[in-house]
Design an enzyme around this catalytic site. Structure first.
Site, mmCIF file in Angstrom:
data_model
loop_
_atom_site.group_PDB
_atom_site.id
_atom_site.type_symbol
_atom_site.label_atom_id
_atom_site.label_comp_id
_atom_site.label_asym_id
_atom_site.label_seq_id
_atom_site.Cartn_x
_atom_site.Cartn_y
_atom_site.Cartn_z
ATOM 1 N N HIS A 130 -4.186 -1.487 0.429
ATOM 2 C CA HIS A 130 -4.303 0.101 0.545
ATOM 3 C C HIS A 130 -3.732 0.773 -0.724
ATOM 4 O O HIS A 130 -4.184 1.831 -1.042
ATOM 5 C CB HIS A 130 -4.419 0.701 1.646
ATOM 6 C CG HIS A 130 -2.800 1.036 2.155
ATOM 7 N ND1 HIS A 130 -2.070 0.271 2.852
ATOM 8 C CD2 HIS A 130 -2.200 1.993 1.645
ATOM 9 C CE1 HIS A 130 -0.672 0.821 2.956
ATOM 10 N NE2 HIS A 130 -0.796 1.897 2.101
ATOM 11 N N ASP A 160 -4.019 -6.320 4.599
ATOM 12 C CA ASP A 160 -3.624 -5.276 3.856
ATOM 13 C C ASP A 160 -2.588 -5.868 2.900
ATOM 14 O O ASP A 160 -1.401 -5.180 2.758
ATOM 15 C CB ASP A 160 -2.906 -4.087 4.797
ATOM 16 C CG ASP A 160 -2.506 -2.930 3.993
ATOM 17 O OD1 ASP A 160 -3.452 -2.540 3.243
ATOM 18 O OD2 ASP A 160 -1.578 -1.896 4.240
ATOM 19 N N SER A 238 4.821 2.336 0.898
ATOM 20 C CA SER A 238 4.017 1.397 1.123
ATOM 21 C C SER A 238 3.790 0.150 0.098
ATOM 22 O O SER A 238 3.757 0.471 -1.015
ATOM 23 C CB SER A 238 2.557 1.900 1.481
ATOM 24 O OG SER A 238 2.254 2.501 2.182
#
Length: 414
Positions: A130, A160, A238
């Site tokens: 993402h 992901d 992230s």
């Protein structure tokens, strides 16, 4: 220089003199006396107290140089008016073309940031899918201040994970990868990343739990078993590494819970991330096996409740298993004869008690493999064999079935 206190010095608690001046004199004398005792004898060298180095410092020093900031840019169209064609194909097309290129729409560059970690000397970086998906441009900023152009080698939205490659004229730092299977609850956890654009941020906590299925967090379109930690993970973290006390990467940070229960972070185990990265490097994509069924956990208590209140014409076995909630058309499950209301009791000869265990068995069988299922169907137990297909193929089939073009576009066999 001595800083003056903003308030008068109170009498010492051990002073019982009625004279405040006498108390202060006594305190001063005591202070001087203690001060004289603290002076080392002449000729004795004074040494600063030794402060042991934190293991967090050493861990961050070992892996920190390989942690990078990832800046992405994508062009988006904003301000476009909705279709005005009132459902007529000709007018829909006319208005779509007009407003796509007309003054009511404009394009702008959307910029976002994330984190990654260099895991191979060839300039390969692990991050979240993402972070880089739908990006037109990827830039990687190293801890030494250099900025390098990045190329997305491949990404997998289901797990992901993504791999980005950079080219450098000089050797790049590489973070050591650990063994996530050896991680235990209570181990130290160190998160490194760029939360809110604040580069090279280190936070610490512990491993709070293991094997947290992502579906339990309300996310149903992913396939992940996550490491849970209370180390602070924030937007921008992230794709960054979760380290153990030795400075080895044991996970890739991917989720943080906001709102009620905030303070819980989740990371993809590095063993899983490593295998996904290898497949992305080798083929540019990841294959996920599916048989095309929706699943619900079944317990004896739930089965009894269903049997008492249901008028559907069939009864569920009062056993532990996995209930088939729905079957996709033309899926391997339908071709094997599975139906809504069936209960799967075992997969590959091993008892299954929840959907996660069955999904693991399907993944272990792999695309094109054969998986035997023990199924309770219409009041009796029978065995069926399913042959999983790739998730992308099944999704394509399902779309084709919905728009009525399956027979024209896709062959019957996987």
């Amino acid at each position: 220089m001595i800083m003056a206190l903003p308030f008068p010095l109170p009498p010492a608690p051990w002073c019982r003199s009625s004279s405040l001046l006498g108390c202060r004199a006594g305190v001063l004398a005591l202070s001087l006396g203690l001060g004289s005792l603290a002076v080392p004898p002449t000729g004795v060298a004074q040494r600063e107290p030794a402060i042991p180095e934190s293991f967090v410092t050493e861990a961050a020093r070992r892996a920190g140089p390989a942690v990078v900031r990832i800046d992405t840019m994508r062009t988006v169209t904003v301000g476009r008016l909705p279709s005005q064609g009132l459902g007529h194909p000709f007018f829909d097309q006319f208005f779509d073309q007009f407003f796509e290129n007309g003054p009511s729409s404009r394009q702008r560059t959307q910029r976002e940031q994330g984190t990654g970690v260099i895991f191979a000397e060839e300039g390969l970086i692990l991050t979240n899918a993402h972070v880089v998906e739908r990006s037109d441009q990827v830039e990687v900023r190293l801890t030494d201040g250099r900025t390098l152009a990045g190329t997305v080698v491949g990404l997998d939205s289901v797990t992901d994970l993504a791999v980005v490659r950079v080219a450098s004229p000089t050797p790049l730092p590489v973070a050591p990868l650990g063994d996530s299977d050896a991680v235990e609850v209570g181990d130290w956890a160190i998160a490194v990343g760029n939360p809110f654009g604040l580069d090279n941020t280190v936070t610490m906590g512990i491993i709070s739990n293991l094997n947290r299925n992502i579906s339990k967090l309300g996310i149903t379109n992913k396939r992940l078993e996550l490491i849970q930690t209370d180390a602070a993970i924030n937007p921008g973290n992230s794709g960054g590494p979760l380290l153990n006390a030795a400075g080895e990467v044991i996970g890739i940070n991917t989720l943080v819970r906001s709102g009620p229960g905030a303070g819980l972070g989740f990371a993809i185990p590095i063993n899983r991330a490593r295998s996904i990265a290898e497949e992305l490097i080798r083929t540019g994509k990841v294959s996920h096996a599916m048989v095309g069924i929706g699943l619900r956990p079944l317990t004896p208590e739930l089965a009894r409740e269903f049997n008492r209140n249901s008028d559907r014409g069939f009864r569920l076995p009062e056993r532990q298993g996995v209930l088939v909630a729905n079957v996709l058309p033309l899926s391997p499950a339908e071709q094997a004869g599975l139906r809504t209301g069936d209960v799967i009791l075992a997969a590959g000869g091993t008892k299954v008690t929840n959907p996660e265990e069955l999904l693991k068995a399907v993944e272990a069988a792999g695309v094109g493999g054969r998986l035997r299922l023990d199924v309770w169907q219409q009041g009796r137990e029978r065995q069926v064999t399913v042959v999983p297909v790739d998730m992308a193929v099944l999704q394509q089939r399902n779309r084709a079935v919905e728009d009525g073009t399956y027979w024209r576009r896709i062959p019957l066999r996987p």
